[in-house]
Design a protein around this motif. Structure first.
Motif: not given
Length: 274
Positions: A218-224, A254-261
């Motif tokens: 989400t947010g800035e991390l998603r954009d990055e 290491r796939h994580a639905a909706g997120g990143i490890d």
């Protein structure tokens, strides 16, 4: 001419070994979950691997199986072997093993180890390995064994120097595609073999481990993440692009639905080798 640990922690069984000997991992270890972890060394009798496994499969006590195998071997005084079975651990050092040689074993049917070495710089090598084993009880077995091997190496290790090292850990249903292989790593010829093995172990936990520290996309991390993926040739919707890139980079475990490890993110940022 080797130092090693054979161990069990719960359902995981393994051996870690290092030596001034070419491809030590091709000779020393045998790991069969639920049955045994064995390290045969010094003037290694490879037949011990089959003999000890057979005795333990028959339900005999670990100490009795080791005593029977060594008693039947006329060359036993030049040999060294450590074994962990369902009921505990035992180690044997023949009187003809080159100094310094010795070992220590302890544990029960749930957690046990056998540490042994010969042609070592001194007893401090075995002592350091045992201390490291006891101090790392909260770690997964493969990481714990790696810490033990590094401790032995730092304490002096093989008095002749370094050449090869290996780590073999198995547990039912673990590892890539639930194969049961948690780690099967070898450094056959390297001037700093134990450190190189630790590097490979780090890569192994990256590629074959599962997502642990997951951060929301989400947010800035998603954009990055989206921008970094686009720069790598994966533009478009972030989740789909991330999954495609992780497949190419062998990071799909290491796939994580909706997120990143967190470690996947580190690789994407160039902060960790992938």
């Amino acid at each position: 001419m080797t130092f090693s640990i054979a161990a069990r922690d719960g359902d995981a069984w393994g051996v870690a070994v290092a030596s001034k000997f070419l491809a030590v991992g091709s000779v020393v270890p045998r790991v069969v979950p639920g049955v045994c972890a064995v390290a045969t060394q010094a003037m290694a009798r490879v037949a011990y691997l089959d003999e000890l496994e057979a005795g333990l499969r028959a339900g005999d006590a670990t100490s009795a199986v080791l005593a029977a195998a060594t008693a039947a071997d006329p060359g036993r005084e030049d040999r060294q072997v450590g074994v962990v079975g369902p009921d505990g651990a035992a180690t044997f050092t023949g009187s003809g093993c080159m100094t310094w040689a010795g070992g220590e074993a302890e544990g029960d049917g749930r957690t046990a180890f056998a540490v042994q070495g010969n042609i070592l710089t001194g007893p401090e090598v075995v002592e350091a390995m045992v201390t490291a084993w006891r101090a790392q009880a909260d770690l997964p077995l493969e990481t714990r064994l790696m810490a033990v091997l590094l401790a032995g190496d730092a304490a002096g290790g093989d008095s002749r120097g370094r050449q090869s090292a290996a780590l073999l850990v198995r547990a039912p249903g673990a590892g890539y595609d639930a194969s049961g292989v948690v780690a099967d790593l070898r450094v056959d010829d390297h001037p700093d073999a134990t450190t190189e093995l630790a590097r490979l172990h780090g890569l192994s936990t990256l590629y074959f481990g599962t997502a642990q520290d997951v951060r929301s996309l989400t947010g800035e991390l998603r954009d990055e993440v989206g921008a970094r993926l686009a720069a790598l040739g994966h533009p478009g919707e972030v989740e789909a692009a991330l999954e495609a890139w992780m497949g190419e980079a062998n990071l799909e475990n290491r796939h994580a639905a909706g997120g990143i490890d967190a470690r996947v993110l580190a690789v994407l940022r160039g902060e960790e080798q992938g």
